[in-house]
Design a protein around this motif. Structure first.
Motif, mmCIF file in Angstrom:
data_model
loop_
_atom_site.group_PDB
_atom_site.id
_atom_site.type_symbol
_atom_site.label_atom_id
_atom_site.label_comp_id
_atom_site.label_asym_id
_atom_site.label_seq_id
_atom_site.Cartn_x
_atom_site.Cartn_y
_atom_site.Cartn_z
ATOM 1 N N ALA A 181 23.108 57.632 11.096
ATOM 2 C CA ALA A 181 24.350 58.370 11.345
ATOM 3 C C ALA A 181 24.584 59.416 10.269
ATOM 4 O O ALA A 181 24.926 60.572 10.565
ATOM 5 N N ALA A 182 24.389 59.027 9.004
ATOM 6 C CA ALA A 182 24.584 59.968 7.903
ATOM 7 C C ALA A 182 23.585 61.109 7.966
ATOM 8 O O ALA A 182 23.926 62.277 7.753
ATOM 9 N N ALA A 183 22.329 60.783 8.264
ATOM 10 C CA ALA A 183 21.298 61.813 8.333
ATOM 11 C C ALA A 183 21.569 62.796 9.468
ATOM 12 O O ALA A 183 21.310 63.990 9.349
ATOM 13 N N GLY A 184 22.098 62.281 10.569
ATOM 14 C CA GLY A 184 22.408 63.145 11.700
ATOM 15 C C GLY A 184 23.757 63.825 11.613
ATOM 16 O O GLY A 184 24.090 64.661 12.454
ATOM 17 N N GLY A 185 24.535 63.457 10.605
ATOM 18 C CA GLY A 185 25.845 64.069 10.424
ATOM 19 C C GLY A 185 26.844 63.680 11.494
ATOM 20 O O GLY A 185 27.699 64.487 11.877
ATOM 21 N N VAL A 186 26.726 62.432 12.002
ATOM 22 C CA VAL A 186 27.628 61.977 13.064
ATOM 23 C C VAL A 186 28.194 60.607 12.687
ATOM 24 O O VAL A 186 27.768 59.986 11.718
ATOM 25 N N SER A 187 29.138 60.155 13.479
ATOM 26 C CA SER A 187 29.748 58.847 13.224
ATOM 27 C C SER A 187 28.801 57.729 13.647
ATOM 28 O O SER A 187 27.847 57.934 14.405
ATOM 29 N N LEU A 188 29.111 56.528 13.172
ATOM 30 C CA LEU A 188 28.317 55.360 13.546
ATOM 31 C C LEU A 188 28.377 55.131 15.052
ATOM 32 O O LEU A 188 27.356 54.814 15.686
ATOM 33 N N ALA A 189 29.557 55.291 15.640
ATOM 34 C CA ALA A 189 29.699 55.103 17.085
ATOM 35 C C ALA A 189 28.852 56.104 17.860
ATOM 36 O O ALA A 189 28.220 55.764 18.871
ATOM 37 N N ILE A 191 26.060 57.715 16.809
ATOM 38 C CA ILE A 191 24.621 57.466 16.692
ATOM 39 C C ILE A 191 24.228 56.267 17.544
ATOM 40 O O ILE A 191 23.146 56.244 18.143
ATOM 41 N N LYS A 192 25.105 55.265 17.638
ATOM 42 C CA LYS A 192 24.801 54.111 18.497
ATOM 43 C C LYS A 192 24.676 54.544 19.955
ATOM 44 O O LYS A 192 23.772 54.088 20.674
ATOM 45 N N ARG A 193 25.577 55.405 20.412
ATOM 46 C CA ARG A 193 25.513 55.877 21.804
ATOM 47 C C ARG A 193 24.236 56.673 22.048
ATOM 48 O O ARG A 193 23.567 56.505 23.072
ATOM 49 N N ARG A 194 23.905 57.539 21.099
ATOM 50 C CA ARG A 194 22.707 58.366 21.266
ATOM 51 C C ARG A 194 21.443 57.511 21.271
ATOM 52 O O ARG A 194 20.520 57.748 22.069
ATOM 53 N N ILE A 195 21.387 56.533 20.387
ATOM 54 C CA ILE A 195 20.220 55.651 20.334
ATOM 55 C C ILE A 195 20.095 54.860 21.627
ATOM 56 O O ILE A 195 18.994 54.710 22.177
ATOM 57 N N ALA A 196 21.214 54.349 22.128
ATOM 58 C CA ALA A 196 21.184 53.572 23.376
ATOM 59 C C ALA A 196 20.683 54.427 24.539
ATOM 60 O O ALA A 196 19.851 53.982 25.346
ATOM 61 N N ARG A 197 21.183 55.667 24.635
ATOM 62 C CA ARG A 197 20.733 56.558 25.712
ATOM 63 C C ARG A 197 19.248 56.885 25.554
ATOM 64 O O ARG A 197 18.488 56.879 26.533
ATOM 65 N N ALA A 198 18.844 57.183 24.310
ATOM 66 C CA ALA A 198 17.451 57.548 24.060
ATOM 67 C C ALA A 198 16.518 56.379 24.341
ATOM 68 O O ALA A 198 15.440 56.546 24.926
ATOM 69 N N GLU A 199 16.935 55.180 23.950
ATOM 70 C CA GLU A 199 16.106 53.994 24.183
ATOM 71 C C GLU A 199 15.929 53.754 25.675
ATOM 72 O O GLU A 199 14.806 53.501 26.146
ATOM 73 N N ALA A 200 17.008 53.844 26.419
ATOM 74 C CA ALA A 200 16.923 53.635 27.869
ATOM 75 C C ALA A 200 16.030 54.691 28.512
ATOM 76 O O ALA A 200 15.203 54.383 29.393
ATOM 77 N N ARG A 201 16.173 55.941 28.074
ATOM 78 C CA ARG A 201 15.373 57.034 28.626
ATOM 79 C C ARG A 201 13.886 56.819 28.306
ATOM 80 O O ARG A 201 13.009 57.001 29.153
ATOM 81 N N PHE A 202 13.625 56.410 27.058
ATOM 82 C CA PHE A 202 12.245 56.232 26.635
ATOM 83 C C PHE A 202 11.579 55.082 27.383
ATOM 84 O O PHE A 202 10.460 55.211 27.882
ATOM 85 N N VAL A 203 12.260 53.943 27.450
ATOM 86 C CA VAL A 203 11.674 52.773 28.106
ATOM 87 C C VAL A 203 11.409 53.061 29.579
ATOM 88 O O VAL A 203 10.351 52.707 30.123
ATOM 89 N N SER A 204 12.352 53.718 30.244
ATOM 90 C CA SER A 204 12.185 54.034 31.654
ATOM 91 C C SER A 204 10.966 54.924 31.873
ATOM 92 O O SER A 204 10.149 54.675 32.779
ATOM 93 N N ALA A 205 10.824 55.958 31.036
ATOM 94 C CA ALA A 205 9.691 56.876 31.181
ATOM 95 C C ALA A 205 8.382 56.224 30.751
ATOM 96 O O ALA A 205 7.345 56.407 31.392
ATOM 97 N N ALA A 206 8.420 55.451 29.658
ATOM 98 C CA ALA A 206 7.196 54.844 29.140
ATOM 99 C C ALA A 206 6.608 53.833 30.104
ATOM 100 O O ALA A 206 5.389 53.676 30.198
ATOM 101 N N ARG A 207 7.457 53.144 30.824
ATOM 102 C CA ARG A 207 6.958 52.147 31.777
ATOM 103 C C ARG A 207 6.240 52.790 32.960
ATOM 104 O O ARG A 207 5.507 52.120 33.687
#
Length: 224
Positions: A181-189, A191-207
Motif C-alpha cells: 500500500a505504501a509503495a503504491g501510494g494508496v490506502s490499505l483498503a 491495495i486489498k481490493r486491487r490485489i483481490a481483483r488482480a488475483e481473480a483475473r490472474f487465476v481465471s486467465a492462468a487456468r
C-alpha cells in the motif's frame, strides 16, 4: 596533515585510489545514519546522492523488474536512472528519515508505471523483433520455468495498470500488504481490493493457459 586542514570525504562507492606519492589510498567505510543522510540529500550533497544509490539501487531495480517483467523496449538501467533523478528532485517531500525505504519503493513503483505508460503511448511507432526483448532475470533457469515466466508477464501486460502493480508487489516481490500500500501510494483498503481483483483475473486467465494451468494446480494457494 597541516593544522586546520580537512580531509576529503571519500566517495562511498570508492574503495581504493592512487595516493599522490604513488602509494595506495584505501578509503575507510563511512557510516551515516538515515537522519543525516536525509538532511544532506535535501541539501543536494553529492555524497548523500551516491549513498542513496548505493543503498537503494538494487531495491529499485528489483521492483522495476517485478512490475515490468518482459516489457519490450525496457532498459532497466534507464528506469533505475529515472527513478533516482526523480528521488533527488523530490527528496524535500520526505520529512521522516525512517520512511526512506518506503519512499524509495514508491519512487520505484511510480517510475516503472511511468515507463509502461510511455511505452503504450508510443507503441504504434514500435517495430519489434526478438532482439528487442530484455534478458530474463532468471539466468540458467530451465525451459519450463522460463516459459512460465514469459506467460505470466504476458498475462500481466493485459491487466489494468493498478492491478498489475498490486499483483507484482504482493505476489512477485512478496511485500506485506502495508508495504505494498505504501509503495503504491494508496490506502490499505485500496491495495486489498486491487490485489483481490488482480488475483481473480490472474487465476481465471492462468487456468486457461496450458503452461500456467499446471503451476496453478500445483500451488497450494490457488488449488480449489
Amino acid at each position: 596533515m597541516p593544522s586546520g586542514s580537512r580531509s576529503a570525504l571519500p566517495h562511498p562507492a570508492s574503495r581504493a585510489g592512487a595516493a599522490p606519492s604513488g602509494g595506495q589510498l584505501v578509503a575507510l567505510p563511512v557510516e551515516r545514519d538515515d537522519a543525516e543522510l536525509l538532511r544532506r540529500l535535501q541539501r543536494g550533497d553529492p555524497w548523500a546522492k551516491a549513498m542513496l544509490f548505493e543503498r537503494y539501487g538494487a531495491l529499485v531495480e528489483r521492483i522495476a523488474r517485478r512490475i515490468l517483467g518482459t516489457e519490450r523496449h525496457t532498459t532497466f538501467a534507464d528506469v533505475v536512472h529515472d527513478a533516482f533523478v526523480s528521488a533527488y528532485s523530490s527528496v524535500h517531500q520526505v520529512s521522516d528519515a525512517a520512511a526512506l525505504t518506503s519512499w524509495m519503493r514508491s519512487v520505484a513503483v511510480h517510475t516503472a508505471c511511468k515507463s509502461i505508460r510511455q511505452r503504450k503511448a508510443r507503441s504504434w511507432l514500435s517495430f519489434l523483433s526478438p532482439e528487442d526483448l530484455p534478458e530474463l532475470p532468471a539466468r540458467g533457469a530451465d525451459a519450463e520455468l522460463r516459459e512460465a515466466h514469459d506467460r505470466t508477464y504476458r498475462l500481466l501486460e493485459s491487466f489494468p495498470l493498478d492491478e498489475r502493480v498490486a499483483f507484482a508487489l504482493r505476489y512477485i516481490e512478496g511485500m506485506e500488504l502495508t508495504e505494498a500500500a505504501a509503495a503504491g501510494g494508496v490506502s490499505l483498503a485500496t491495495i486489498k481490493r486491487r490485489i483481490a481483483r488482480a488475483e481473480a483475473r490472474f487465476v481465471s486467465a492462468a487456468r486457461r493457459d496450458p503452461v500456467l494451468a499446471a503451476w496453478i494446480e500445483e500451488g497450494a494457494r490457488w488449488t480449489p
